[in-house]
Design a protein around this motif. Sequence first.
Motif, PDB file in Angstrom:
ATOM      1  N   GLU A 113       0.829  -1.211   0.000  1.00 57.09           N
ATOM      2  CA  GLU A 113       0.000   0.000   0.000  1.00 57.09           C
ATOM      3  C   GLU A 113       0.864   1.262   0.000  1.00 57.09           C
ATOM      4  O   GLU A 113       0.559   2.239  -0.684  1.00 57.09           O
ATOM      5  CB  GLU A 113      -0.944  -0.013   1.201  1.00 57.09           C
ATOM      6  CG  GLU A 113      -2.078  -1.016   1.072  1.00 57.09           C
ATOM      7  CD  GLU A 113      -2.934  -1.074   2.322  1.00 57.09           C
ATOM      8  OE1 GLU A 113      -2.748  -0.210   3.215  1.00 57.09           O
ATOM      9  OE2 GLU A 113      -3.792  -1.979   2.409  1.00 57.09           O
ATOM     10  N   GLU A 117       1.070   4.198  -2.877  1.00 56.54           N
ATOM     11  CA  GLU A 117       0.899   5.625  -2.575  1.00 56.54           C
ATOM     12  C   GLU A 117       2.076   6.442  -3.090  1.00 56.54           C
ATOM     13  O   GLU A 117       1.902   7.534  -3.644  1.00 56.54           O
ATOM     14  CB  GLU A 117       0.741   5.824  -1.070  1.00 56.54           C
ATOM     15  CG  GLU A 117      -0.598   5.370  -0.520  1.00 56.54           C
ATOM     16  CD  GLU A 117      -0.676   5.524   0.984  1.00 56.54           C
ATOM     17  OE1 GLU A 117       0.258   6.111   1.574  1.00 56.54           O
ATOM     18  OE2 GLU A 117      -1.660   5.053   1.578  1.00 56.54           O
ATOM     19  N   GLU A 118       3.287   5.912  -2.910  1.00 55.80           N
ATOM     20  CA  GLU A 118       4.487   6.617  -3.370  1.00 55.80           C
ATOM     21  C   GLU A 118       4.494   6.757  -4.891  1.00 55.80           C
ATOM     22  O   GLU A 118       4.884   7.791  -5.433  1.00 55.80           O
ATOM     23  CB  GLU A 118       5.743   5.884  -2.891  1.00 55.80           C
ATOM     24  CG  GLU A 118       5.981   6.021  -1.396  1.00 55.80           C
ATOM     25  CD  GLU A 118       7.183   5.225  -0.928  1.00 55.80           C
ATOM     26  OE1 GLU A 118       7.696   4.377  -1.728  1.00 55.80           O
ATOM     27  OE2 GLU A 118       7.616   5.411   0.219  1.00 55.80           O
ATOM     28  N   GLU A 120       1.828   6.843  -6.804  1.00 54.51           N
ATOM     29  CA  GLU A 120       0.795   7.817  -7.152  1.00 54.51           C
ATOM     30  C   GLU A 120       1.290   9.245  -6.958  1.00 54.51           C
ATOM     31  O   GLU A 120       1.019  10.139  -7.758  1.00 54.51           O
ATOM     32  CB  GLU A 120      -0.463   7.570  -6.318  1.00 54.51           C
ATOM     33  CG  GLU A 120      -1.230   6.320  -6.726  1.00 54.51           C
ATOM     34  CD  GLU A 120      -2.414   6.047  -5.824  1.00 54.51           C
ATOM     35  OE1 GLU A 120      -2.565   6.764  -4.807  1.00 54.51           O
ATOM     36  OE2 GLU A 120      -3.180   5.116  -6.130  1.00 54.51           O
TER      37      GLU A 120
END
Length: 468
Positions: A113, A117-118, A120
């Motif tokens: 996860e 996120e990184e 994105e």
Amino acid sequence: VFTGKANCPNYAEAELLADYLQANLPDFRVHKITQHPDKWEQWLHDICEMNGWEHRQSPIIWRELLDHGGKGLLLGGVNDFLEYAQRYYGITSTMLREEMLDIAEENLQAHMEIEKEEEEIKSLIKPLQIWITRASASICYQLVPLLASGEVFGMTTEISIHLLDSDQFKDVLCGIVMEAEDMAFPLLCSISEHTEIDEAFVQADIIIVLDDVLLNHEVQSLENCIREVSEICQVYAPLIEKNAKSGVRVISSGKTFVNLKAMMIMTYGKSIKPENVIAIATPWESAAKAMLARKLNMNAAGVKDVIVWGNITGCNYIDLSHAKLYGYDCAIWGPANFPRPLLNMIYDSEWIHSEFLSAQSSLSSRVCHCVGMLPAHAVATVLRYWYHDSPPGEIISVGILTKGQFCVPEGIVFSMPVRFQNGTWEVMTELEINEMTQEVLGHLAHELIQEKLIALKETKEMHPYGAD
């Protein structure tokens, strides 16, 4: 420091014991690093090679010796850490195997996860991709620092620069790359050299075309030079369509045929938006302003709204009818933003009609012999205006695809006055021009039409203006 595979049960056991020690011992600090199982082996090999360690399993645990400059002291794996905790603190782990496996699975999900996120976040901070052709030219050496400084695109916009040229100039490109990297520009994400034409313009946001075909009548004719320019653009245009972004902006600059290069890129690249292709006239505009400023004994920055009409690197016309002076020391005083018509301030009208007009022919020679500062500054200035608007009310000369403005024939790239606003340009059609200027524009358009016909092989040689 605790590092291991995200799904490793032994890492989970060591991690929980470390958390307990950190919560209960005032001087015990933990830094945890998880690696995806697919990347673990290579990461472990690299960290061990860098520190001279021997270790083969997950996790790997070491101490950072702050009093020795952060040097790492290897403790080992999970069993070595459990023994270390028992010996020094009298504490050990009582975790069951099932608990270790559950936590390992949770660690892997959390790691994936975080990685997502990184990615994105990175996708939202994409640097502008800038490609420069014929990058061994002296202008490029001056242009790179201007683009990377933050003054062109803004102090929060990161860029990546790609230098394109033939293989014989690879050493020159590598030299530019090394110097740019040594200067450590905060906004320059990357700079790279390219000599394979097939990889040109990948994901390009901006393309700066610097290719020149220098005219030497002793070697080849004007017509052959025009055909050579057309052949260069015939290679570039399909690659721009194939590899660049759909909204790519193309700037034609250089010492020769800047209008023609822009014209042929649009001709051979049908899907390239015409409003996104322009030719730079600013060097000629700046040289004319400097010449006028010397005559008036003032700073050239105070000379505004000089218009360059026509074929930028060929037959052009420097129009002073709308030119203004700011900060000129004369009998009429006013605030700094108070303009004075230039033609009213030059009382020597003979100088305008003789020396200045005759000197225009030498402007091209002067600009073409520039070592790079003037044309590089011109490209940077126009890009800044394109992204952040030109000064309100100020006239900027740019070569654009005509649509009949000022009665200039449609379908040629012709330099005329524009303003930049909201990420695009607009021709200043509200400007009035006199009959003499209108006649000159017709003459200038003829040369560009002839160049286009030769480039497209619709005629073999240039025909003089007025010829049948």
